[in-house]
Design an enzyme around this catalytic site. Sequence first.
Site, PDB file in Angstrom:
ATOM      1  N   HIS A 247      37.820  47.125  39.062  1.00 58.21           N
ATOM      2  CA  HIS A 247      38.326  45.811  38.900  1.00 58.21           C
ATOM      3  C   HIS A 247      37.776  44.885  37.770  1.00 58.21           C
ATOM      4  O   HIS A 247      36.898  43.788  37.778  1.00 58.21           O
ATOM      5  CB  HIS A 247      37.980  45.045  40.242  1.00 58.21           C
ATOM      6  CG  HIS A 247      38.565  45.273  41.504  1.00 58.21           C
ATOM      7  ND1 HIS A 247      38.131  46.287  42.508  1.00 58.21           N
ATOM      8  CD2 HIS A 247      40.057  45.051  41.839  1.00 58.21           C
ATOM      9  CE1 HIS A 247      39.187  46.610  43.207  1.00 58.21           C
ATOM     10  NE2 HIS A 247      40.072  45.812  42.991  1.00 58.21           N
ATOM     11  N   LYS A 250      40.385  45.595  32.020  1.00 59.41           N
ATOM     12  CA  LYS A 250      41.321  46.640  31.927  1.00 59.41           C
ATOM     13  C   LYS A 250      42.406  46.672  33.080  1.00 59.41           C
ATOM     14  O   LYS A 250      43.712  46.544  32.999  1.00 59.41           O
ATOM     15  CB  LYS A 250      40.999  48.087  31.562  1.00 59.41           C
ATOM     16  CG  LYS A 250      40.509  48.330  29.940  1.00 59.41           C
ATOM     17  CD  LYS A 250      39.730  49.711  30.131  1.00 59.41           C
ATOM     18  CE  LYS A 250      39.487  49.987  28.826  1.00 59.41           C
ATOM     19  NZ  LYS A 250      38.269  49.400  28.337  1.00 59.41           N
ATOM     20  N   HIS A 251      41.785  46.318  33.898  1.00 66.67           N
ATOM     21  CA  HIS A 251      42.627  46.159  35.288  1.00 66.67           C
ATOM     22  C   HIS A 251      43.476  45.053  35.299  1.00 66.67           C
ATOM     23  O   HIS A 251      44.558  44.789  35.422  1.00 66.67           O
ATOM     24  CB  HIS A 251      41.780  46.132  36.591  1.00 66.67           C
ATOM     25  CG  HIS A 251      42.652  45.997  37.873  1.00 66.67           C
ATOM     26  ND1 HIS A 251      43.751  46.741  38.354  1.00 66.67           N
ATOM     27  CD2 HIS A 251      42.400  44.862  38.599  1.00 66.67           C
ATOM     28  CE1 HIS A 251      44.138  46.002  39.441  1.00 66.67           C
ATOM     29  NE2 HIS A 251      43.419  44.908  39.724  1.00 66.67           N
ATOM     30  N   HIS A 287      43.612  37.203  38.579  1.00 63.34           N
ATOM     31  CA  HIS A 287      43.650  37.475  40.000  1.00 63.34           C
ATOM     32  C   HIS A 287      42.223  38.049  40.347  1.00 63.34           C
ATOM     33  O   HIS A 287      41.984  38.076  41.676  1.00 63.34           O
ATOM     34  CB  HIS A 287      44.657  38.271  40.100  1.00 63.34           C
ATOM     35  CG  HIS A 287      44.556  39.795  40.093  1.00 63.34           C
ATOM     36  ND1 HIS A 287      44.638  40.398  38.734  1.00 63.34           N
ATOM     37  CD2 HIS A 287      44.139  40.888  40.998  1.00 63.34           C
ATOM     38  CE1 HIS A 287      44.430  41.643  38.716  1.00 63.34           C
ATOM     39  NE2 HIS A 287      44.535  41.770  40.060  1.00 63.34           N
ATOM     40  N   ASP A 288      41.705  38.871  39.559  1.00 63.43           N
ATOM     41  CA  ASP A 288      40.210  39.304  40.192  1.00 63.43           C
ATOM     42  C   ASP A 288      38.971  39.098  39.031  1.00 63.43           C
ATOM     43  O   ASP A 288      37.947  39.632  39.036  1.00 63.43           O
ATOM     44  CB  ASP A 288      40.471  40.711  39.912  1.00 63.43           C
ATOM     45  CG  ASP A 288      40.899  41.612  41.155  1.00 63.43           C
ATOM     46  OD1 ASP A 288      40.635  41.033  42.303  1.00 63.43           O
ATOM     47  OD2 ASP A 288      41.648  42.632  40.957  1.00 63.43           O
ATOM     48  N   ASP A 397      49.791  44.081  41.122  1.00 63.23           N
ATOM     49  CA  ASP A 397      48.317  44.451  41.484  1.00 63.23           C
ATOM     50  C   ASP A 397      48.282  46.036  41.876  1.00 63.23           C
ATOM     51  O   ASP A 397      46.967  46.313  41.648  1.00 63.23           O
ATOM     52  CB  ASP A 397      47.821  43.493  42.698  1.00 63.23           C
ATOM     53  CG  ASP A 397      46.327  43.428  42.985  1.00 63.23           C
ATOM     54  OD1 ASP A 397      45.496  43.989  41.781  1.00 63.23           O
ATOM     55  OD2 ASP A 397      45.886  42.953  43.837  1.00 63.23           O
ATOM     56  N   GLN A 448      45.706  58.754  48.387  1.00 61.82           N
ATOM     57  CA  GLN A 448      46.925  58.162  47.966  1.00 61.82           C
ATOM     58  C   GLN A 448      48.123  58.411  48.842  1.00 61.82           C
ATOM     59  O   GLN A 448      49.188  57.619  49.074  1.00 61.82           O
ATOM     60  CB  GLN A 448      47.124  58.802  46.825  1.00 61.82           C
ATOM     61  CG  GLN A 448      46.407  58.145  45.665  1.00 61.82           C
ATOM     62  CD  GLN A 448      46.154  56.702  45.404  1.00 61.82           C
ATOM     63  OE1 GLN A 448      45.380  56.068  45.972  1.00 61.82           O
ATOM     64  NE2 GLN A 448      47.211  56.235  44.667  1.00 61.82           N
TER      65      GLN A 448
END
Length: 518
Positions: A247, A250-251, A287-288, A397, A448
């Site tokens: 987080h 780059k994210h 957002h983060d 996201d 995943q």
Amino acid sequence: MATKVVYFTVDGKPEQAEFRSDDTADELKETFRAAAEANCDDILKLYNTKGNLINISPKLPENTPDTRYKLEVVALHCNDNVLATQFGAVIKDLESRIEVLEKKVFVENGEIPPVVGELKHKVENLREKLEGVDHLSWLGLFKDISCGTSLKPFWDKSQSIKKTDEHNRRVFEKFKKISQVQVTDEVREYLRKPTFDNWQWDDPEMIILLRQMYIDLGLVSRFNIEMNVLHQWLYEIYKNYNQVPFHNFKHCFMVAQMMYGLTWLIDLRSVLDDVDIFILLTSAICHDLDHPGYNNAYQINAKTELALRYNDISPLENHHCFVAFEVLQKSHCNILRNVSKEEYKKIREGMIRCILATDMAKHNEILNNFKSVIKNFDFKNQEHTSLLLMILLKVADISNECRPMDVAEPWLECLLQEFFNQSDMEKLEGLPVAPFMDRDKVTKSSSQIGFIKFALLPLFEALRELFPVIEKDIIEPVRAALEYYTDMQKALEEEKKKGREAAKHRMDKDVIKSKIQT
């Protein structure tokens, strides 16, 4: 007889092996096992230069010294009882030695120095810690999950997750130097695609690309944003992202880039107004903000300051909103200072609503609400468009699996690194551990498969109901990723099965041998 040479590394050490064309898969594995000095019960994993797991078989492609495979050894079985006994014996020996030392010092000096008491106390604490975390995999602490960056180990408490002033200064200086450079049409077009690869761009360049998004969407002119204010705002945003495995800035960039790409792919500007477009892009960027690398469950269970401040209600997302508007309070980087009070109010409400929606605890509720209005969706209905904005940000996201595998897979490794950091800390602190974050229970593929099946695809397919155009660029890559990880999981399970069968076969032989001897 034809032979081939395969180049690989073991623990960073270069090795090479020569195989004959008629060698079996087991013979190949034995050669790799010998090179790694691995036990017969150990599982071997072989990765190509992209970090993808590949099968050890006679069809293994030849390579060169510049494209070496990476061989890793994973212990199949570890006897916890033996480890516990060994640790217990060590602690008991320490306590005995301290007791002898204590008596000797007392006889010679007539008193016990404080340092002996402190040493005794430390040993007692160590015993309590060992007894209190018997579920902790001590070997697991040394597993390496890398995302291609110099990540600090979680136990290095002295290392701040905050960027240094010197680091920020260097980034800003480079950003200012290149800020006058014109972004080419080729790059601007590439920036609109879901296939965008962040790994080839450094931080100052990504700041430039974020600026270009505001320019090309017409937001700079529409909201009368002064360029120097936009620069300062982007720099403040950059500074407020921490150096954590996933987080991070780059994210932030990748979520914003996917939002930007969706805006062009769907042609959102034809169905949403400029304020909504501004809300989407700016929310994606913010957002983060100031994410500490530990999720809401940790904040709540550990009773952190954030959990107390926000009464256990989406503490991280509330904090991200707070930091976003704290930055906008600074006049030199307030990109909203030229908008009307009415527009500011709408933008603030929209950003808060969107950022709070990224709390995965609210995922099903928001998705079900959106599904209920899809058939009769009305772009003039404020409730409908508010739901759409939340869904769009949620898609952006968690959109890494929409990207090419060589872009997406390093992001998964970063995410697992952050998960493992948290679960290791939770074990040490005696807090609940989520199975999907536990390094002893999860693999890349297992993490995943369920997430794609039960979170990604239902969300993306719901959006496709409203915008069928996303099928090729968004839905199909996710389905391909699901197939990729399913195949990977099957390969791992097959490898484990063969390992168990080999171990059972050796045990049977030992039993027979023992009976013959007796």
